[in-house]
Write an enzyme that holds these catalytic residues in place. Structure first.
Site, PDB file in Angstrom:
ATOM      1  N   GLY A 111       0.799  -1.228   0.000  1.00  0.00           N
ATOM      2  CA  GLY A 111       0.000   0.000   0.000  1.00  0.00           C
ATOM      3  C   GLY A 111       0.823   1.264   0.000  1.00  0.00           C
ATOM      4  O   GLY A 111       1.451   1.611   1.018  1.00  0.00           O
ATOM      5  N   THR A 123      -0.526   4.020  -2.495  1.00  0.00           N
ATOM      6  CA  THR A 123      -1.513   4.984  -2.991  1.00  0.00           C
ATOM      7  C   THR A 123      -2.562   5.317  -1.929  1.00  0.00           C
ATOM      8  O   THR A 123      -2.984   4.454  -1.171  1.00  0.00           O
ATOM      9  CB  THR A 123      -2.216   4.385  -4.223  1.00  0.00           C
ATOM     10  OG1 THR A 123      -1.228   3.977  -5.152  1.00  0.00           O
ATOM     11  CG2 THR A 123      -3.170   5.368  -4.870  1.00  0.00           C
ATOM     12  N   GLU A 141       1.133   1.249 -11.083  1.00  0.00           N
ATOM     13  CA  GLU A 141       2.573   1.419 -10.799  1.00  0.00           C
ATOM     14  C   GLU A 141       3.151   2.635 -11.528  1.00  0.00           C
ATOM     15  O   GLU A 141       4.279   2.610 -12.015  1.00  0.00           O
ATOM     16  CB  GLU A 141       3.352   0.133 -11.103  1.00  0.00           C
ATOM     17  CG  GLU A 141       2.908  -0.989 -10.180  1.00  0.00           C
ATOM     18  CD  GLU A 141       3.895  -2.116 -10.047  1.00  0.00           C
ATOM     19  OE1 GLU A 141       5.096  -1.881 -10.204  1.00  0.00           O
ATOM     20  OE2 GLU A 141       3.433  -3.234  -9.764  1.00  0.00           O
ATOM     21  N   SER A 154       1.399   6.524 -17.537  1.00  0.00           N
ATOM     22  CA  SER A 154       2.338   6.798 -18.648  1.00  0.00           C
ATOM     23  C   SER A 154       2.983   8.174 -18.481  1.00  0.00           C
ATOM     24  O   SER A 154       4.169   8.354 -18.762  1.00  0.00           O
ATOM     25  CB  SER A 154       1.599   6.743 -19.989  1.00  0.00           C
ATOM     26  OG  SER A 154       1.243   5.416 -20.275  1.00  0.00           O
TER      27      SER A 154
HETATM   28  C1  LIG Z   1      -6.386  -2.094 -10.578  1.00  0.00           C
HETATM   29  C2  LIG Z   1      -5.424  -1.223  -9.819  1.00  0.00           C
HETATM   30  C3  LIG Z   1      -4.536  -1.836  -8.942  1.00  0.00           C
HETATM   31  C4  LIG Z   1      -3.673  -1.047  -8.181  1.00  0.00           C
HETATM   32  N1  LIG Z   1      -2.856  -1.655  -7.241  1.00  0.00           N
HETATM   33  C5  LIG Z   1      -2.139  -0.870  -6.384  1.00  0.00           C
HETATM   34  C6  LIG Z   1      -1.430  -1.463  -5.292  1.00  0.00           C
HETATM   35  O1  LIG Z   1      -1.427  -2.693  -5.109  1.00  0.00           O
HETATM   36  N2  LIG Z   1      -0.772  -0.640  -4.432  1.00  0.00           N
HETATM   37  C7  LIG Z   1      -0.740   0.714  -4.579  1.00  0.00           C
HETATM   38  O2  LIG Z   1      -0.130   1.397  -3.763  1.00  0.00           O
HETATM   39  N3  LIG Z   1      -1.407   1.308  -5.611  1.00  0.00           N
HETATM   40  C8  LIG Z   1      -2.110   0.548  -6.511  1.00  0.00           C
HETATM   41  N4  LIG Z   1      -2.800   1.151  -7.540  1.00  0.00           N
HETATM   42  C9  LIG Z   1      -2.798   2.603  -7.666  1.00  0.00           C
HETATM   43  C10 LIG Z   1      -2.079   3.135  -8.911  1.00  0.00           C
HETATM   44  O3  LIG Z   1      -0.692   2.978  -8.758  1.00  0.00           O
HETATM   45  C11 LIG Z   1      -2.535   4.591  -9.079  1.00  0.00           C
HETATM   46  O4  LIG Z   1      -3.881   4.550  -9.530  1.00  0.00           O
HETATM   47  C12 LIG Z   1      -1.669   5.364 -10.062  1.00  0.00           C
HETATM   48  O5  LIG Z   1      -0.391   5.558  -9.538  1.00  0.00           O
HETATM   49  C13 LIG Z   1      -2.295   6.713 -10.430  1.00  0.00           C
HETATM   50  O6  LIG Z   1      -2.703   7.425  -9.310  1.00  0.00           O
HETATM   51  P1  LIG Z   1      -4.175   8.073  -9.285  1.00  0.00           P
HETATM   52  O7  LIG Z   1      -5.119   6.986  -9.648  1.00  0.00           O
HETATM   53  O8  LIG Z   1      -4.378   8.736  -7.987  1.00  0.00           O
HETATM   54  O9  LIG Z   1      -4.190   9.136 -10.463  1.00  0.00           O
HETATM   55  P2  LIG Z   1      -3.714  10.659 -10.366  1.00  0.00           P
HETATM   56  O10 LIG Z   1      -2.357  10.716  -9.748  1.00  0.00           O
HETATM   57  O11 LIG Z   1      -4.796  11.481  -9.761  1.00  0.00           O
HETATM   58  O12 LIG Z   1      -3.579  11.031 -11.900  1.00  0.00           O
HETATM   59  C14 LIG Z   1      -4.667  11.489 -12.703  1.00  0.00           C
HETATM   60  C15 LIG Z   1      -4.107  11.919 -14.065  1.00  0.00           C
HETATM   61  O13 LIG Z   1      -3.204  13.021 -13.887  1.00  0.00           O
HETATM   62  C16 LIG Z   1      -1.969  12.716 -14.475  1.00  0.00           C
HETATM   63  N5  LIG Z   1      -0.872  13.331 -13.708  1.00  0.00           N
HETATM   64  C17 LIG Z   1      -0.690  13.343 -12.368  1.00  0.00           C
HETATM   65  N6  LIG Z   1       0.431  13.993 -12.048  1.00  0.00           N
HETATM   66  C18 LIG Z   1       0.980  14.398 -13.215  1.00  0.00           C
HETATM   67  C19 LIG Z   1       2.166  15.126 -13.569  1.00  0.00           C
HETATM   68  N7  LIG Z   1       3.041  15.545 -12.650  1.00  0.00           N
HETATM   69  N8  LIG Z   1       2.392  15.371 -14.886  1.00  0.00           N
HETATM   70  C20 LIG Z   1       1.540  14.948 -15.845  1.00  0.00           C
HETATM   71  N9  LIG Z   1       0.404  14.260 -15.570  1.00  0.00           N
HETATM   72  C21 LIG Z   1       0.141  13.994 -14.279  1.00  0.00           C
HETATM   73  C22 LIG Z   1      -1.862  11.197 -14.420  1.00  0.00           C
HETATM   74  O14 LIG Z   1      -0.920  10.702 -15.330  1.00  0.00           O
HETATM   75  C23 LIG Z   1      -3.302  10.808 -14.752  1.00  0.00           C
HETATM   76  O15 LIG Z   1      -3.479  10.844 -16.126  1.00  0.00           O
HETATM   77  C24 LIG Z   1      -3.657   0.372  -8.340  1.00  0.00           C
HETATM   78  C25 LIG Z   1      -4.545   0.969  -9.251  1.00  0.00           C
HETATM   79  C26 LIG Z   1      -5.430   0.201  -9.968  1.00  0.00           C
HETATM   80  C27 LIG Z   1      -6.398   0.885 -10.890  1.00  0.00           C
END
Ligand SMILES: Cc1cc2nc3c(=O)[nH]c(=O)nc-3n(C[C@H](O)[C@H](O)[C@H](O)COP(=O)(O)OP(=O)(O)OC[C@H]3O[C@@H](n4cnc5c(N)ncnc54)[C@H](O)[C@@H]3O)c2cc1C
Length: 379
Positions: free
Chosen positions: A124, A126, A363, A366
């Site tokens: 964990g 996120t 993880e 893009s």
């Molecule tokens: C099925 C699934 C399994 C997962 N498993 C795990 C897990 O086991 N453990 C864990 O810790 N997490 C897990 N995650 C979380 C995952 O790593 C995050 O969803 C991911 O890192 C994106 O974070 P967010 O969803 O909060 O999106 P946000 O960070 O809110 O991003 C939203 C958009 O903004 C863009 N963005 C954000 N910052 C920038 C920037 N600086 N420059 C340009 N664009 C930007 C992003 O690229 C995206 O397009 C999982 C997610 C899913 C969907």
């Protein structure tokens, strides 16, 4: 350079193909529809040594390297991306974090259980308000004598409910300080530690994704991995390896979608000819095959470098970025080649399409991979 599978890779690929026919294919549609996480499949994968691929044999693992690991995840994901994703999260994230940063007692305690899938692992980082910006996390641990008291929530955690143990990274210092976070290993059943809501997802539906909730959860200082303040730095290192597994997951999904589309294009007749005889379809197949080869080369390059103990920060981000985008493009074209049937659940293309999208998000999105790569090349 020899790009052929080694003997071990061939053995793993064959074993997974047989396993898929017996234990995954007959039920994968049902798991996808009902969002069931098939724990028993992971127990069986554990018996085959696939839940501790990188864990040394002295801790009950298979003691393989990253080439075998990439092959295993890609072959599984060719069949079902959900199983590939869960295997990747268990091996690279939870188990990988303990393997890299646990002390001897922690390794002895957890690795044999995780490597055999007696226990399922979660990881964990996120939180609801901090995904890409994970370093801004708000879940906090406050020291109280020999213990720490944790409050807050993590979300999108793979195996948040079914996991027997979780590695969690929480704030122990100031917001904005990359040394203000610490990793704890916490067992299911610890008072104040529970799973929250399970996500209802577009794809990867047989891989369980839930919240983790901490309400005055007291953990002993012996549950800290490494030192206080190292958690975020550790997490970034764990993700460097983890991204190779998401590249492998992407590669497997792309290969599965391509193979299905290739076969269909030779069976489906329109205008009294197989659709593969039309240049519009044949060129799609050529592009798909070429991009898959390129994604495979980047992924195995990162795996080979990781095996040699080199820094893979840039290369794993490149492999993950490229392979995940290829996975989505290839799955999209596969649906197109299947035409209307591609839009139905009677054919495999739509599932590859839904599953592939996670690869450009999990993880690190893009956009975040581009941040990692650009920082490395602009240094
Ligand atoms: C099925 C699934 C399994 C997962 N498993 C795990 C897990 O086991 N453990 C864990 O810790 N997490 C897990 N995650 C979380 C995952 O790593 C995050 O969803 C991911 O890192 C994106 O974070 P967010 O969803 O909060 O999106 P946000 O960070 O809110 O991003 C939203 C958009 O903004 C863009 N963005 C954000 N910052 C920038 C920037 N600086 N420059 C340009 N664009 C930007 C992003 O690229 C995206 O397009 C999982 C997610 C899913 C969907």
């Amino acid at each position: 350079m020899d790009f052929n599978y080694t003997e071990n890779q061939s053995m793993i690929a064959g074993m997974i193909r047989d396993f898929g026919v017996k234990h995954i294919k007959p039920q994968m549609k049902e798991w996808d529809e009902s969002q069931e996480f098939p724990v028993e499949v992971f127990k069986k994968l554990g018996e085959l040594g696939l839940m501790g691929v990188l864990v040394p044999t002295e801790y009950g693992g298979s003691g393989f390297g990253y080439l075998e690991y990439v092959t295993a995840i890609a072959e599984l994901s060719k069949i079902d991306g959900s199983i590939g994703l869960s295997m990747a999260a268990h091996n690279s994230l939870c188990t990988g974090h303990i393997l890299q940063f646990g002390n001897e007692a922690q390794k002895q305690k957890y690795l044999p259980k995780l490597a055999t899938a007696e226990w399922i692992g979660a990881w964990g980082l996120t939180e609801p308000n901090t995904g890409s910006d994970a370093g801004n996390m708000r879940t906090v641990a406050v020291q109280d004598g020999d213990h720490w008291v944790i409050n807050g929530a993590k979300n999108f955690i793979t195996h948040g409910k079914s996991g027997n143990v979780a590695v969690v990274i929480v704030r122990t210092g100031e917001v904005g300080d990359s040394h203000g976070m610490t990793a704890f290993v916490i067992e299911k059943g610890t008072p104040g530690f529970s799973a929250g809501r399970k996500e209802d997802k577009l794809g990867m539906r047989a891989s369980e994704t839930t919240e983790l909730i901490f309400e005055d959860c007291r953990v002993h200082q012996d549950q800290i991995l490494g030192k206080v303040g190292e958690g975020f730095i550790q997490a970034m290192k764990v993700l460097d390896g983890g991204r190779i597994s998401i590249a492998a997951l992407s590669l497997g999904i792309a290969q599965g979608a391509f193979e299905a589309a290739l076969a269909y294009s030779q069976e489906r007749n329109q205008f009294n000819k197989p659709i593969s005889s039309f240049q519009g379809i044949a060129f799609k197949l050529a592009d798909m095959a070429t991009e898959i080869e390129a994604a495979s080369l980047l992924t195995y390059q990162a795996a080979d470098m990781k095996n040699r103990g080199l820094n893979v920060n840039k290369e794993s981000a490149m492999a993950k970025l490229y392979a995940s985008e290829v996975s989505v493009r290839v799955a999209n074209e596969a649906v197109q080649i299947f035409g209307g049937y591609g839009f139905t659940k009677d054919y495999p293309a739509e599932k590859y399409y839904r599953d592939s999208k996670l690869c450009t998000i999990g993880e690190g999105t893009s956009e975040i991979q581009k941040l990692v790569i650009s920082r490395a090349i602009l240094k």
